[in-house]
Design an enzyme around this catalytic site. Structure first.
Site, short mmCIF file in Angstrom:
data_model
loop_
_atom_site.label_atom_id
_atom_site.label_comp_id
_atom_site.label_asym_id
_atom_site.label_seq_id
_atom_site.Cartn_x
_atom_site.Cartn_y
_atom_site.Cartn_z
N ASP A 14 116.64 75.89 57.48
CA ASP A 14 115.83 76.01 56.26
C ASP A 14 114.35 75.88 56.56
O ASP A 14 113.94 75.67 57.69
CB ASP A 14 116.26 74.99 55.22
CG ASP A 14 116.08 73.56 55.69
OD1 ASP A 14 116.40 73.27 56.85
OD2 ASP A 14 115.61 72.72 54.91
N GLU A 81 117.55 70.58 55.39
CA GLU A 81 116.91 69.44 56.06
C GLU A 81 115.52 69.17 55.54
O GLU A 81 115.09 68.02 55.41
CB GLU A 81 116.89 69.69 57.58
CG GLU A 81 116.35 68.56 58.40
CD GLU A 81 114.85 68.62 58.63
OE1 GLU A 81 114.28 67.59 59.01
OE2 GLU A 81 114.25 69.69 58.42
#
Length: 102
Positions: A14, A81
């Site tokens: 991400d 994350e």
């Protein structure tokens, strides 16, 4: 060897979210992935993606070479994350724990 603790290889895919009010301050739009001046410009164009690719490429090469690890290997990639990991790393850890993986 089931007596050996497994190895967990992790990375995340991400990207840190962009404050919409900051987009005018970027040299290039954060989501365009522009190649300019010998650089890749874009939010998340580097960060941890190289680890994801490195892990996948390494495992693939080892498999092709017939490598057989002595211990179990786990590969896990998170997707959130940068915003806390509640649905990626946290759930990965919970699943491994539920399955008795230490």
């Amino acid at each position: 060897d089931p007596l050996l603790k497994p190895l967990l290889l992790m990375a995340h895919m991400d990207v840190v979210p962009v404050d919409p009010h900051s987009e005018a301050e970027w040299t290039h739009h954060p989501w365009e992935g522009v190649i300019s001046g010998g650089f890749i410009w874009g939010r998340g164009s580097f960060d941890d993606k190289f680890c994801v690719i490195a892990l996948l490429e390494t495992v693939e090469a080892l498999i092709k070479d017939g490598f057989m690890p002595e211990r179990s290997l786990y590969i896990a990639f998170g997707h959130d994350e940068e915003v806390g990991g509640d649905f990626g790393a946290v759930r990965i850890a919970a699943l491994l724990k539920e399955r008795g993986v230490e």
